[in-house]
Design a protein around this motif. Sequence first.
Motif, PDB file in Angstrom:
ATOM      1  N   ASN A  94       9.632  16.679  24.607  1.00 51.72           N
ATOM      2  CA  ASN A  94       8.514  15.918  24.049  1.00 51.72           C
ATOM      3  C   ASN A  94       7.704  15.244  25.157  1.00 51.72           C
ATOM      4  O   ASN A  94       6.476  15.192  25.095  1.00 51.72           O
ATOM      5  CB  ASN A  94       9.020  14.878  23.043  1.00 51.72           C
ATOM      6  CG  ASN A  94       9.387  15.499  21.696  1.00 51.72           C
ATOM      7  OD1 ASN A  94       8.709  16.418  21.226  1.00 51.72           O
ATOM      8  ND2 ASN A  94      10.449  15.012  21.081  1.00 51.72           N
ATOM      9  N   MET A  95       8.384  14.768  26.218  1.00 48.02           N
ATOM     10  CA  MET A  95       7.681  14.185  27.356  1.00 48.02           C
ATOM     11  C   MET A  95       6.796  15.217  28.056  1.00 48.02           C
ATOM     12  O   MET A  95       5.758  14.867  28.621  1.00 48.02           O
ATOM     13  CB  MET A  95       8.685  13.633  28.381  1.00 48.02           C
ATOM     14  CG  MET A  95       9.450  12.414  27.958  1.00 48.02           C
ATOM     15  SD  MET A  95      10.636  11.951  29.269  1.00 48.02           S
ATOM     16  CE  MET A  95      11.797  10.951  28.349  1.00 48.02           C
ATOM     17  N   GLY A 108       5.132  17.470  26.639  1.00 50.02           N
ATOM     18  CA  GLY A 108       3.995  17.826  25.800  1.00 50.02           C
ATOM     19  C   GLY A 108       4.297  18.824  24.701  1.00 50.02           C
ATOM     20  O   GLY A 108       3.393  19.236  23.970  1.00 50.02           O
ATOM     21  N   VAL A 155       3.817  14.426  30.732  1.00 51.73           N
ATOM     22  CA  VAL A 155       2.485  14.119  30.194  1.00 51.73           C
ATOM     23  C   VAL A 155       2.509  12.973  29.192  1.00 51.73           C
ATOM     24  O   VAL A 155       1.464  12.424  28.853  1.00 51.73           O
ATOM     25  CB  VAL A 155       1.828  15.350  29.550  1.00 51.73           C
ATOM     26  CG1 VAL A 155       1.626  16.447  30.584  1.00 51.73           C
ATOM     27  CG2 VAL A 155       2.630  15.873  28.370  1.00 51.73           C
ATOM     28  N   LYS A 156       3.709  12.622  28.697  1.00 53.92           N
ATOM     29  CA  LYS A 156       3.777  11.458  27.798  1.00 53.92           C
ATOM     30  C   LYS A 156       5.174  10.863  27.770  1.00 53.92           C
ATOM     31  O   LYS A 156       6.087  11.417  28.353  1.00 53.92           O
ATOM     32  CB  LYS A 156       3.320  11.846  26.392  1.00 53.92           C
ATOM     33  CG  LYS A 156       4.160  12.901  25.670  1.00 53.92           C
ATOM     34  CD  LYS A 156       3.583  13.161  24.300  1.00 53.92           C
ATOM     35  CE  LYS A 156       4.373  14.219  23.543  1.00 53.92           C
ATOM     36  NZ  LYS A 156       3.834  14.491  22.203  1.00 53.92           N
ATOM     37  N   ARG A 201      12.820  10.135  32.355  1.00 54.94           N
ATOM     38  CA  ARG A 201      11.412  10.347  32.713  1.00 54.94           C
ATOM     39  C   ARG A 201      11.214  10.220  34.215  1.00 54.94           C
ATOM     40  O   ARG A 201      10.562  11.059  34.844  1.00 54.94           O
ATOM     41  CB  ARG A 201      10.515   9.349  31.972  1.00 54.94           C
ATOM     42  CG  ARG A 201       9.023   9.493  32.318  1.00 54.94           C
ATOM     43  CD  ARG A 201       8.162   8.475  31.602  1.00 54.94           C
ATOM     44  NE  ARG A 201       7.999   8.807  30.197  1.00 54.94           N
ATOM     45  CZ  ARG A 201       8.583   8.158  29.185  1.00 54.94           C
ATOM     46  NH1 ARG A 201       9.385   7.118  29.453  1.00 54.94           N
ATOM     47  NH2 ARG A 201       8.388   8.516  27.942  1.00 54.94           N
TER      48      ARG A 201
END
Length: 297
Positions: free
Chosen positions: A260-261, A263, A296-297, A285
Amino acid sequence: MSIFTGAAVALITPMHEDGSINYEEMERIVNDQINHGTDAIVICGTTGEASTMTHEEHIETIKACVEMTKKRVPVIAGSGSNCTDTAIFLSREAQKAGADGLLVVSPYYNKATQKGLKQHFTAVAGSVDIPIILYNIQGRTGVNIQPKTIAELAKEVDNIVAVKEASGDLSQIATLMAMTQGDLDVYSGNDDQIVPITALGGKGVISVLSHVAPQDTHDIVAKMMAGDVKGSSELQLKYIPVIHALFSEVNPIPVKAAMNMLGYNVGSLRMPLTEMEDENKAILRQAMIDAGIKVVK
């Protein structure tokens, strides 16, 4: 002949918010993995949350992965169970779905004897015509498949051709390889042991790390196979902090957070697994950022 040499990704199962399987995102991940060097796809394994799937979902997910992969790399389907009849059923269905091989975990909870393990794996293997990778992971099953048992199965059962060794015991793995003398393919089941296991003659890894670093995970194996021990070891060591973070909570909690991090829209986990703790997520992260992985997130 080996089912594959290199790095196979132990694929997660992306989920929608309602908990149903997100096949569109799965296809995106499969394509990205293949385009970045992954040598095989392992579907419906531990990392794929197969233990929370219905039989119908399990079979449909294997079928979908086979269709998505389009024979570009082998598809190896998890089809193990603590019930021999269920493992036979899932193995036959996986073969019908087009899987190139099967990953069959030792029966969990029952805690079979070594005699029972031999009879279980022999029965499952005898029900299909495709190659089988045994899966030894005592930490999840409560049972260690002893080297002698694996060696006997490899000698006596034609389509038992490999083992995914996740015992973490390099001495045991070396003993197994000495017993089998190259007649059985050995894959690391732990991302932090790719180099030592391939150095002993292993064929590669069935990997969680491949989700976030597919090309480099492939290259750890490829460099070792090409004799570049230094290059392989440098890559292995580079990713140790990421590997530790990916297993800071039970798999696949961290790798779903990691995807999910990056993207991807892989959603959450099915209970009883829960979301990653914020503190551990922050460490994961940062470890990925430090390794040059684009978050990206």
